[in-house]
Design a protein around this motif. Sequence first.
Motif, PDB file in Angstrom:
ATOM      1  N   ARG A 158       1.263   3.987  -2.998  1.00 22.64           N
ATOM      2  CA  ARG A 158       1.022   5.419  -2.753  1.00 22.64           C
ATOM      3  C   ARG A 158       2.242   6.235  -3.163  1.00 22.64           C
ATOM      4  O   ARG A 158       2.115   7.334  -3.703  1.00 22.64           O
ATOM      5  N   GLN A 182       2.172   6.522  -6.952  1.00 22.35           N
ATOM      6  CA  GLN A 182       1.145   7.479  -7.372  1.00 22.35           C
ATOM      7  C   GLN A 182       1.568   8.905  -7.062  1.00 22.35           C
ATOM      8  O   GLN A 182       1.408   9.798  -7.891  1.00 22.35           O
ATOM      9  N   ARG A 183       2.107   9.124  -5.886  1.00 16.76           N
ATOM     10  CA  ARG A 183       2.510  10.468  -5.463  1.00 16.76           C
ATOM     11  C   ARG A 183       3.618  11.030  -6.344  1.00 16.76           C
ATOM     12  O   ARG A 183       3.638  12.212  -6.667  1.00 16.76           O
ATOM     13  N   GLU A 242       0.829  -1.202   0.000  1.00 16.42           N
ATOM     14  CA  GLU A 242       0.000   0.000   0.000  1.00 16.42           C
ATOM     15  C   GLU A 242       0.871   1.263   0.000  1.00 16.42           C
ATOM     16  O   GLU A 242       0.642   2.189  -0.778  1.00 16.42           O
TER      17      GLU A 242
END
Length: 156
Positions: free
Chosen positions: A148, A151-152, A144
């Motif tokens: 993230r 994506q960030r 996870e």
Amino acid sequence: MMRSTIRKSKSLATFVVVTSVLITACSDQAPSSTSAPDEITGRWYSEQQVLLGNQIYDANCIDCHNPKARGIFRWNQPLEDGSYPPPPLNGSAHAWHHPISVLLKTINDGGIQMGGKMPPFREVLKDDEKIAVIAYFQSFWNDEIYSRWLQRNQSK
């Protein structure tokens, strides 16, 4: 559905690695050993980089960042001298917010400018060793947190 998600994840991982390499290629902190996403994990680093990173971490980082990159319990609270203790690098603190280029800058320049005591490792470690240390501590990031991070940093 699952294959589509895996394919998107691999494409995103490839994009992040290529973007990180391009961003850092214009600086003196360019990584020399980033690789294509691992076919099993989908992460940018290889098992060999994690193994090398473990050795480099144990020799240079473990005394402050602790085993398994756990950092100090109250890492975000200043010490008596006003400096901040070493943060966790295992995905439980803020290190996961930063792209590889920022992590390399911190390794190269140290943490004094940010209120810490970490010395610079620019002349201590080779570029591939710095990348390996990042691979090592990112290996503690759960899926996870890693997702993230991808994506960030996709937009950076």
